[in-house]
Structure formats: C-alpha cells, structure tokens
Design a protein around this motif. Structure first.
Motif, PDB file in Angstrom:
ATOM      1  N   SER A   1       0.562   1.741  -6.261  1.00 17.31           N
ATOM      2  CA  SER A   1      -0.297   0.939  -5.377  1.00 17.31           C
ATOM      3  C   SER A   1       0.508   0.044  -4.441  1.00 17.31           C
ATOM      4  N   THR A   2       1.824   0.077  -4.521  1.00 17.46           N
ATOM      5  CA  THR A   2       2.657  -0.747  -3.637  1.00 17.46           C
ATOM      6  C   THR A   2       2.620  -0.190  -2.214  1.00 17.46           C
ATOM      7  N   PRO A   3       2.346  -1.010  -1.207  1.00 22.09           N
ATOM      8  CA  PRO A   3       2.331  -0.524   0.177  1.00 22.09           C
ATOM      9  C   PRO A   3       3.666   0.121   0.560  1.00 22.09           C
TER      10      PRO A   3
ATOM     11  N   ASP B   1       5.001  -9.191   4.339  1.00 23.37           N
ATOM     12  CA  ASP B   1       4.650  -9.237   5.758  1.00 23.37           C
ATOM     13  C   ASP B   1       4.332 -10.666   6.166  1.00 23.37           C
TER      14      ASP B   1
END
Length: 352
Positions: free
Chosen positions: A27-29, A79
């Motif tokens: 599930s890590t971007p 981010d």
C-alpha cells in the motif's frame, strides 16, 4: 564527484526497519517506495550514479533525497504540501447540505450523490467521500415506533425480570398467535437446488386460504405447544388456553402475552381468574417484540412456511404440525440477555 565519492548515508535509529516496511508494503505509494530505495541503497554505500540506474532516476534526484533525509529523516521523504486552489467545500459542508431536505424544485425526497454534487457545484466523488467519512446514507431508510404505554417501565421490568429470574417451580410460557398464514401453491413445480444453481420457484402462485397458528413457547426448554385454527377470535384463543391447561396440569404457569383485544375479552379473563395457577404478564403497547415466541415464529416462517408449497389449508396445517414435531425433538432453551435499562433507553423517545 557525485558518482562514487559520496560516503554511505548514516541512518537514524529505527529507520532501517521502517524503510524495510515501506518497501515491503503493497500500500506504499510508488513515489515513497522510490525514495525509500534511494535512501536504503545510499545507506549501503552504493554510488549515486549506480543508485540512479537501479531506481531509474537522475543523479540530482538521488542527491536531493539524500539531502532531504539528512536534514529531516524519514519525514523528509514525504510529499510537501502542494499549493493550488483549496477544496471548494469541505466534507462538513457537504454533510450539512445533505442533512437538509432537497429544494422543492428537484421533486425528490432525498439526495443522491450526483444531484447534491450538481447542487453544490462539486464532483460527486467528493460527496461520496464525505458520506463515507461521516457514515451518512441518504438512500437508506428504516422504521421505528415508540411505546406510548403509561405502564411501559413496569411492564418491561416485569417481563424481563420473569425471563432473567423465573419463579421457582414455575413454568414461563410465551403465548401468541400468528394469523393469516397463507397456503400458497406455485403455478409450476419447484426447480431443486443443484451445484452452482440455487432452488428456484415461479414468481406467481395460487392462494388456497389461510390458517392461524397458536403457540406457547416454554423458554426454559424451547418446547412448543401449538394448534392451528381457521380463525383467531377470542373463542379460538380460549380453546388454546384450555389446551395449555391440559398439557401442564396444575403446574404454576406464567404466561407472557401482548395486549391484543382477544387476549382481554371477558370470557378469557374470567377463565384465567378461575385458574389461580395461571398468571398473565402483558407486554407493553407496541412492545410485542418482548414476547420470545415472536422469535420462534420467525424461525418457523424461515424454515417451513416462506419457501413452502401448500396445495390446501389442510396441507399447510399438516406441514406446520410436522415442523413443530421436528422442532420439539431438537428444541433448545431461549435465553434473554438484554437488561431492562438498555431496553428502556431504546424504547422511549429522547427528550431535549
């Protein structure tokens, strides 16, 4: 040179395990995975040029994330907050609009996500996200009914107390009738269940009349005493009470019943008064669900009536009796668990 002279990147305590978790998680971007790989390779002493080849990015990008990690640790890999037009309407505003009835010009009873989105000038996906966040479901509706019985508290306390602590050497019976049971016959034979195929029946049917089931559930054992009658007047109910009396003899009986008119006819009350071993406990108005025989009525409906095929009332009655005989062979106690306080909290309307 940036290619190979850069020293191995020193990791902060615990960051190695966290980087490994980020790389393993599905599930890590993708962007965060790339930065985690850069830092992990840099910590292993891999040259910047080689990291850029392995990760598929430029050397300046490798240097950027090395530097960000040195200054801010793992937080530096996230981010940064992007500038741009803020959200036009936050989720609280969407919910506030949802809870208000739609304007009359729309002619609808409740909002759909697309209609509300059009009304607010936002995307319907934003509306859907807001509804999920707050657990709002405008497309769903339910029913409720508050009891107006002035003796609500006393009756609930009496019946539940009887369930939780029945008198010694006494039998508690939940008594009621299930009326207007239809003998429905299908217009074509049933198609039986097969591997990969559920049981099927025609959507149309033939009516062959109705019957009424009178039942008394002994909560301590699950034993059911029952009879079927063509009608459900007080005469039939009194006849059923006599059947109960014959079944249990002189034992002390506590009958839980609702406030149906046939249960309070003078002939019924006079008969009960003439039998001192029988004690009646009425459920409150609009509280017949307190009667445990209603649970048993649900069982017979699901297991024997709803999907049954009946060619006549006689056939229906025979199959009801067959179910009751089978039930009494496999019966089980009915145990009440909800306390009085919790019931009253839900049964009474809230006041400001």
């Amino acid at each position: 040179m940036a290619n190979s002279a850069a020293p191995a990147l020193g990791l902060r305590d615990g960051d190695a395990d966290e980087l490994d978790r980020l790389l393993r998680s599905t599930s890590t971007p993708a962007g965060l995975v790339r930065r985690a790989r850069i830092v992990t390779l840099a910590a292993a002493g891999v040259a910047n040029s080689r990291i850029s080849e392995v990760v598929g990015t430029s050397v300046p990008t490798v240097l950027k994330w090395r530097s960000r990690y040195l200054h801010d640790g793992l937080d530096g890999l996230l981010d940064a907050q992007r500038s741009g037009r803020p959200r036009h309407l936050d989720h609280a505003g969407v919910i506030s609009a949802t809870l208000k009835p739609p304007p009359k010009k729309y002619g609808v009873t409740h909002w759909s996500s697309r209609l509300l989105a059009s009304h607010l000038g936002i995307g319907n996906a934003t509306v859907a996200r807001a509804w999920r966040e707050y657990g709002v479901q405008p497309w769903r509706s339910g029913t409720f009914k508050f009891s107006t019985d002035p003796e609500l508290v006393a009756k609930v306390t009496d019946v539940v107390g009887l369930y939780l602590a029945p008198p010694e050497n006494a039998i508690v019976l939940c008594v009621d009738e299930k009326s207007q049971i239809q003998a429905l016959d299908r217009t074509a034979p049933m198609l039986p269940m097969q591997p990969g195929q559920i049981e099927r029946r025609t959507h149309d049917y033939k009516r062959h009349g109705t019957t009424t089931l009178f039942a008394a559930l002994e909560i301590a054992t699950g034993q059911v005493t029952a009879t079927v009658k063509p009608r459900h007047r007080h005469q039939e109910f009194l006849s059923f009470l006599r059947q109960i009396d014959r079944t249990y003899g002189d034992q002390e009986l506590h009958l839980v019943m609702d406030n149906y008119a046939t249960h309070k006819k003078s002939a019924v009350t006079e008969w009960i008064a003439a039998h001192p071993n029988i004690h009646v406990h009425f459920t409150p108005t609009s509280g017949s669900w307190l009667n445990l025989v209603e649970v048993w009525f649900g069982i017979i409906d699901r297991q024997a009536i709803r999907r049954g095929v009946f060619t006549s009332v006689k056939d229906l009655n025979a199959k009801i009796r067959a179910f009751i005989n089978g039930w009494n062979d496999r019966k089980h106690p009915f145990v009440w668990t909800k306390p009085v306080e919790e019931i009253l909290k839900k049964a009474q309307p809230k006041t400001n």
